[in-house]
Design a protein around this motif. Structure first.
Motif, PDB file in Angstrom:
ATOM      1  N   SER A 123      -5.367   1.484  -2.769  1.00 60.96           N
ATOM      2  CA  SER A 123      -3.941   1.765  -3.293  1.00 60.96           C
ATOM      3  C   SER A 123      -3.244   2.412  -1.339  1.00 60.96           C
ATOM      4  CB  SER A 123      -3.469   1.397  -4.097  1.00 60.96           C
ATOM      5  OG  SER A 123      -3.518   3.164  -4.053  1.00 60.96           O
ATOM      6  N   LEU A 124      -4.604   3.292  -1.008  1.00 60.15           N
ATOM      7  CA  LEU A 124      -4.246   3.591  -0.221  1.00 60.15           C
ATOM      8  C   LEU A 124      -3.825   3.260   1.382  1.00 60.15           C
ATOM      9  CD1 LEU A 124      -5.875   7.230  -0.523  1.00 60.15           C
ATOM     10  CD2 LEU A 124      -3.503   6.824  -1.039  1.00 60.15           C
ATOM     11  N   THR A 125      -3.238   3.689   2.171  1.00 60.28           N
ATOM     12  CA  THR A 125      -2.416   2.522   3.191  1.00 60.28           C
ATOM     13  C   THR A 125      -4.019   2.739   4.525  1.00 60.28           C
ATOM     14  OG1 THR A 125      -1.426   2.193   4.758  1.00 60.28           O
ATOM     15  CG2 THR A 125      -1.107   4.540   5.231  1.00 60.28           C
ATOM     16  N   ASP A 126      -4.124   1.425   5.161  1.00 59.87           N
ATOM     17  CA  ASP A 126      -4.511   1.682   6.332  1.00 59.87           C
ATOM     18  C   ASP A 126      -3.694   1.742   7.204  1.00 59.87           C
ATOM     19  OD1 ASP A 126      -4.055  -0.627   6.540  1.00 59.87           O
ATOM     20  OD2 ASP A 126      -6.125  -1.739   6.684  1.00 59.87           O
TER      21      ASP A 126
ATOM     22  N   ASP B 248       5.357  -3.991 -10.805  1.00 58.79           N
ATOM     23  CA  ASP B 248       5.937  -4.471 -11.674  1.00 58.79           C
ATOM     24  C   ASP B 248       6.161  -4.811 -13.439  1.00 58.79           C
ATOM     25  OD1 ASP B 248       6.325  -6.748  -9.527  1.00 58.79           O
ATOM     26  OD2 ASP B 248       4.558  -7.218  -9.518  1.00 58.79           O
ATOM     27  N   ASN B 249       4.900  -4.264 -14.121  1.00 59.36           N
ATOM     28  CA  ASN B 249       5.231  -3.620 -15.289  1.00 59.36           C
ATOM     29  C   ASN B 249       3.880  -2.410 -15.480  1.00 59.36           C
ATOM     30  OD1 ASN B 249       2.689  -4.588 -15.552  1.00 59.36           O
ATOM     31  ND2 ASN B 249       3.425  -6.853 -15.721  1.00 59.36           N
ATOM     32  N   PHE B 250       4.069  -1.891 -16.607  1.00 60.06           N
ATOM     33  CA  PHE B 250       3.137  -0.987 -16.932  1.00 60.06           C
ATOM     34  C   PHE B 250       1.870  -1.336 -17.312  1.00 60.06           C
ATOM     35  CE2 PHE B 250       1.097   2.171 -19.989  1.00 60.06           C
ATOM     36  CZ  PHE B 250       0.950   3.541 -19.560  1.00 60.06           C
ATOM     37  N   ILE B 251       1.362  -2.645 -16.577  1.00 62.91           N
ATOM     38  CA  ILE B 251      -0.114  -2.624 -17.004  1.00 62.91           C
ATOM     39  C   ILE B 251       0.153  -2.395 -15.521  1.00 62.91           C
ATOM     40  CG2 ILE B 251      -2.009  -4.484 -17.734  1.00 62.91           C
ATOM     41  CD1 ILE B 251      -0.981  -3.332 -20.177  1.00 62.91           C
ATOM     42  N   SER B 252       0.353  -3.075 -14.741  1.00 65.51           N
ATOM     43  CA  SER B 252       0.230  -3.395 -13.365  1.00 65.51           C
ATOM     44  C   SER B 252       0.584  -1.932 -12.527  1.00 65.51           C
ATOM     45  CB  SER B 252       0.988  -3.971 -12.661  1.00 65.51           C
ATOM     46  OG  SER B 252       2.765  -3.483 -12.450  1.00 65.51           O
ATOM     47  N   TYR B 253       1.087  -0.375 -12.756  1.00 65.61           N
ATOM     48  CA  TYR B 253       1.605   0.282 -13.337  1.00 65.61           C
ATOM     49  C   TYR B 253      -0.202   1.551 -12.911  1.00 65.61           C
ATOM     50  CZ  TYR B 253       2.591   5.319 -13.384  1.00 65.61           C
ATOM     51  OH  TYR B 253       2.729   7.017 -12.970  1.00 65.61           O
ATOM     52  N   ILE B 254      -0.533   0.819 -14.128  1.00 67.52           N
ATOM     53  CA  ILE B 254      -1.861   1.359 -15.003  1.00 67.52           C
ATOM     54  C   ILE B 254      -2.931   1.173 -13.628  1.00 67.52           C
ATOM     55  CG2 ILE B 254      -3.397   1.752 -16.480  1.00 67.52           C
ATOM     56  CD1 ILE B 254      -1.108   3.348 -16.999  1.00 67.52           C
ATOM     57  N   GLY B 255      -2.909  -0.362 -13.000  1.00 64.78           N
ATOM     58  CA  GLY B 255      -3.557  -0.827 -12.810  1.00 64.78           C
ATOM     59  C   GLY B 255      -3.820  -0.041 -10.894  1.00 64.78           C
ATOM     60  N   GLU B 256      -2.256   0.198 -10.503  1.00 66.79           N
ATOM     61  CA  GLU B 256      -2.144   0.103  -9.342  1.00 66.79           C
ATOM     62  C   GLU B 256      -2.686   2.627  -8.941  1.00 66.79           C
ATOM     63  OE1 GLU B 256      -0.234   2.524  -5.785  1.00 66.79           O
ATOM     64  OE2 GLU B 256      -0.093   3.125  -7.908  1.00 66.79           O
ATOM     65  N   LEU B 257      -2.255   3.199 -10.591  1.00 64.90           N
ATOM     66  CA  LEU B 257      -2.875   4.309 -10.100  1.00 64.90           C
ATOM     67  C   LEU B 257      -4.420   4.469 -10.189  1.00 64.90           C
ATOM     68  CD1 LEU B 257      -0.598   6.130 -13.454  1.00 64.90           C
ATOM     69  CD2 LEU B 257      -1.092   6.162 -10.702  1.00 64.90           C
ATOM     70  N   ALA B 258      -5.170   2.840 -10.795  1.00 67.18           N
ATOM     71  CA  ALA B 258      -6.471   3.360 -10.769  1.00 67.18           C
ATOM     72  C   ALA B 258      -7.435   2.851  -9.590  1.00 67.18           C
ATOM     73  CB  ALA B 258      -7.299   2.114 -12.265  1.00 67.18           C
ATOM     74  N   SER B 259      -6.510   2.528  -8.589  1.00 64.28           N
ATOM     75  CA  SER B 259      -5.974   1.241  -7.223  1.00 64.28           C
ATOM     76  C   SER B 259      -6.284   3.012  -6.650  1.00 64.28           C
ATOM     77  CB  SER B 259      -6.399   0.926  -6.841  1.00 64.28           C
ATOM     78  OG  SER B 259      -5.182   0.972  -6.510  1.00 64.28           O
ATOM     79  N   LEU B 260      -5.607   3.727  -6.653  1.00 60.38           N
ATOM     80  CA  LEU B 260      -5.212   5.072  -5.960  1.00 60.38           C
ATOM     81  C   LEU B 260      -6.285   6.103  -5.832  1.00 60.38           C
ATOM     82  CD1 LEU B 260      -3.667   6.936  -4.583  1.00 60.38           C
ATOM     83  CD2 LEU B 260      -2.602   7.420  -6.727  1.00 60.38           C
ATOM     84  N   PHE B 261      -6.673   6.480  -7.430  1.00 61.18           N
ATOM     85  CA  PHE B 261      -8.254   6.863  -7.351  1.00 61.18           C
ATOM     86  C   PHE B 261      -9.080   6.401  -6.244  1.00 61.18           C
ATOM     87  CE2 PHE B 261      -5.507   8.854 -11.109  1.00 61.18           C
ATOM     88  CZ  PHE B 261      -5.733   9.693 -11.102  1.00 61.18           C
ATOM     89  N   SER B 262      -9.748   5.362  -6.598  1.00 64.03           N
ATOM     90  CA  SER B 262     -10.081   4.783  -5.664  1.00 64.03           C
ATOM     91  C   SER B 262     -10.237   4.710  -4.515  1.00 64.03           C
ATOM     92  CB  SER B 262     -10.765   3.506  -6.155  1.00 64.03           C
ATOM     93  OG  SER B 262      -9.671   2.254  -5.866  1.00 64.03           O
TER      94      SER B 262
ATOM     95  N   TYR C 200       0.668  -1.102  -0.080  1.00 61.51           N
ATOM     96  CA  TYR C 200      -0.122  -0.001  -0.167  1.00 61.51           C
ATOM     97  C   TYR C 200       0.559   1.193  -0.238  1.00 61.51           C
ATOM     98  CZ  TYR C 200      -3.945  -3.088   1.050  1.00 61.51           C
ATOM     99  OH  TYR C 200      -5.326  -3.887   1.627  1.00 61.51           O
ATOM    100  N   ARG C 201       0.088   2.351  -0.577  1.00 70.28           N
ATOM    101  CA  ARG C 201       0.891   3.924  -0.830  1.00 70.28           C
ATOM    102  C   ARG C 201       1.050   4.309   0.904  1.00 70.28           C
ATOM    103  NH1 ARG C 201       1.665   7.032  -5.120  1.00 70.28           N
ATOM    104  NH2 ARG C 201       1.384   5.715  -7.364  1.00 70.28           N
ATOM    105  N   GLU C 202       2.345   4.420   1.214  1.00 69.29           N
ATOM    106  CA  GLU C 202       2.377   5.013   2.398  1.00 69.29           C
ATOM    107  C   GLU C 202       3.573   6.005   3.046  1.00 69.29           C
ATOM    108  OE1 GLU C 202       2.204   3.631   5.540  1.00 69.29           O
ATOM    109  OE2 GLU C 202       1.631   1.194   4.602  1.00 69.29           O
ATOM    110  N   PHE C 203       3.373   7.525   3.582  1.00 67.69           N
ATOM    111  CA  PHE C 203       3.499   9.177   3.486  1.00 67.69           C
ATOM    112  C   PHE C 203       4.717   9.039   2.444  1.00 67.69           C
ATOM    113  CE2 PHE C 203       5.792  12.566   4.370  1.00 67.69           C
ATOM    114  CZ  PHE C 203       4.759  13.490   4.472  1.00 67.69           C
TER     115      PHE C 203
END
Length: 554
Positions: free
Chosen positions: A185-188, A168-182, A158-161
């Motif tokens: 991927s933000l930390t709890d 792992d690759n560009f596709i997973s990077y795009i997926g991670e950005l999508a999860s950030l907007f939702s 998860y994204r910390e401070f």
């Protein structure tokens, strides 16, 4: 000597104290002011209380980064959990009955991968239970989803401070950005504060809303995520809500329509209700609101030129200001909202400022009892944003004796309520009184939102690279008194008032000290004289912690 009994090990891992000392006879009254044991007298005739059973130590997985002889403040915790009674040098007041909880980052590595920033670490909750002059301590890791996923997969999930999972690759990077907007991927990782709600529930917090985690104050068990049952949405909130017996107040920054929603939650409820909204007057996004103050009738909403930055949130590598950007051209503002109506009663421009922590606020009255202004005090860093980067672990661990801690002061805002467009910001006392260092503050909670005299904070004895004193601020005489131990790093001084006290500073100040040579201890100072009255050494050094709360014994 009282006996120790371990009660219900599956539900309560801390000992309860019983025995002939457990009564409330007059012979056990704590000495009055002026009769407290000084450090010298403690050394000459120490009173030592030792556990009748050895502490329980549960070894951690082999992720330790500590080595003996080093300051423990900036190293990861050596055990996942520990509990036991501490020997006490000096005297703990017999009226001090309850539990001090301290939250903060305690693990800054996953296997061989080391985190970069103080605020990245996985949360460690520490417990000090005071009863009958004795002290039972313990700690546990908060079992957030971020922590559990990292321990299971051996990598950041998860994204910390300042940290982001490596794609792992560009596709997973795009997926991670999508999860950030939702927000997925933000930390709890609730590693910042801990509060006791008016209904008794205890919640650990950070700046992500999903990072609100309920814990058991007796066992330190993680109960689970604190679910807000409203439909207000949003991803972030103030890490420091205002919590009293009757309400919970916080700010929700709006990154889309640049503003703040002020909300209230009642005890026994998980529903936040809107009091009102403040629209930002400058900048592309809201200013950072790590904390905010209140008075009896108003909520003060700071709009700082250190503003949230969506672009920086998306970056895989941190910028010098991490999730923020400095916008001095957008200016700084202070807004005052009526608690009852939600209306903005003042919105003034103030000099540029940078603060993590507000101390307190109160209403200034004229001779007829009418409110003419609001006074708000904070730990202000002279509008210098470099403090954020100074908190990188590499900087904290590499102190060479050079004085590198940026200056700070007690910044006092004066916000007029007569329609004037500008407010004032000035030092409430000469910053040299506290070494030009100032952060991690507390007050007597009975004076929250009211005129007050004393504040307790961490100051500086220079040269240093981090606040290294415990300091009592007198805002009437404009003087300060400090406690300092060479090579030690104290955590936030927390004030607990003596039951029935009539003087504002009649109580004790609790802090935990990360000492040199890998050691650490709990420290009690008299709130009035600011003399040491007791200390209790841990069997290991604790990492630095952030904020705490008091849970009184029922």
């Amino acid at each position: 000597m009282a006996s120790i009994t371990f009660v219900g090990s599956s539900n309560n891992i801390f000992p309860s104290i019983s025995g002939p000392d457990s009564g409330n006879s007059d012979s056990h009254v704590f000495p009055s002011k002026g009769q407290l044991p000084t450090r010298r007298r403690m050394l000459e005739s120490p009173i030592v209380r030792v556990a009748t059973r050895p502490p329980v130590i549960i070894p951690s997985t082999p992720t330790e980064t500590e080595s003996k002889g080093k300051l423990a403040a900036w190293t990861s915790i050596q055990q996942e959990r520990w509990e036991g009674e501490l020997s006490v040098e000096g005297e703990i007041p017999l009226w001090l009955k309850g539990t001090y909880l301290r939250n903060g980052p305690g693990q800054w590595n996953i296997e061989d991968y080391n985190f970069r920033h103080l605020f990245d670490g996985y949360a460690t909750l520490v417990r000090l239970h005071f009863e009958n002059g004795r002290l039972v301590a313990g700690h546990r890791q908060i079992e957030s989803e971020a922590y559990k996923a990292a321990m299971k997969s051996k990598k950041l999930c998860y994204r910390e401070f300042s940290e982001a999972p490596k794609a792992d690759n560009f596709i997973s990077y795009i997926g991670e950005l999508a999860s950030l907007f939702s927000g997925a991927s933000l930390t709890d990782n609730a590693n910042t504060g801990v509060v006791r709600l008016g209904d008794g529930r205890v919640v650990c917090l950070t700046e992500t809303i999903k990072g609100s985690i309920e814990v058991d104050p007796n066992t330190l068990d993680t109960i689970g995520q604190f679910e807000y049952t409203d439909n207000l949405g949003g991803l972030i909130h103030s890490a420091h809500p205002i919590v009293t017996e009757s309400e919970f107040l916080t700010l929700l920054p709006d990154l889309v329509r640049s503003g703040y929603t002020v909300v209230r939650m009642e005890p026994k409820s998980n529903e936040r209700k809107v009091i009102g909204r403040v629209d930002c007057r400058g900048g592309p996004s809201p200013g950072w609101v790590h904390s905010f103050p209140v008075t009896e009738h108003y909520v003060i909403v700071p709009e700082m030129p250190l503003r949230y930055c969506a672009q920086n949130l998306l970056r895989a590598e941190p910028t010098p200001l991490y999730k923020f950007e400095w916008h001095p051209d957008s200016k700084g503002f202070m807004h005052v909202m009526c608690k009852a109506s939600g209306k903005i009663v003042a919105s003034v421009e103030v000099p540029l400022y940078v603060t993590f922590h507000f101390i307190n606020a109160y209403e200034e009255l004229d001779e007829d009892g009418r409110v003419t202004a609001v006074i708000a005090d904070c730990c202000e860093h002279n509008a210098d944003t470099t403090i954020l980067d100074k908190l990188r672990l590499q900087n904290l661990r590499s102190f060479s004796g050079e004085d590198v801690l940026p200056d700070a002061r007690v910044g006092r805002f004066t916000i007029p309520l007569d329609g004037s467009p500008e407010g004032k910001l000035e030092a409430a006392l000469d910053p040299d009184q506290h070494g030009r260092g100032m952060d991690m503050c507390s007050i007597n909670p009975a004076h929250l939102g009211k005129k007050y005299r004393y504040a307790y904070a961490c100051g500086a004895q220079r040269p240093c690279n981090f606040p290294n004193t415990l300091t009592k601020i007198d805002l009437v005489t404009k003087t300060a008194k400090s406690w300092h131990a060479e090579g030690a790093v104290p955590s936030e001084p927390f004030f607990v008032a003596r039951p029935g006290a009539t003087e504002e500073d009649d109580g004790v100040v609790i802090s935990m000290i990360s000492d040199k040579n890998g050691e650490g201890y709990a420290l009690l100072l008299d709130g009035s004289s600011f003399e040491e009255i007791a200390r209790a050494k841990f069997p290991y050094g604790l990492p630095y912690g952030l904020h705490g709360c008091w849970v009184p014994k029922k």
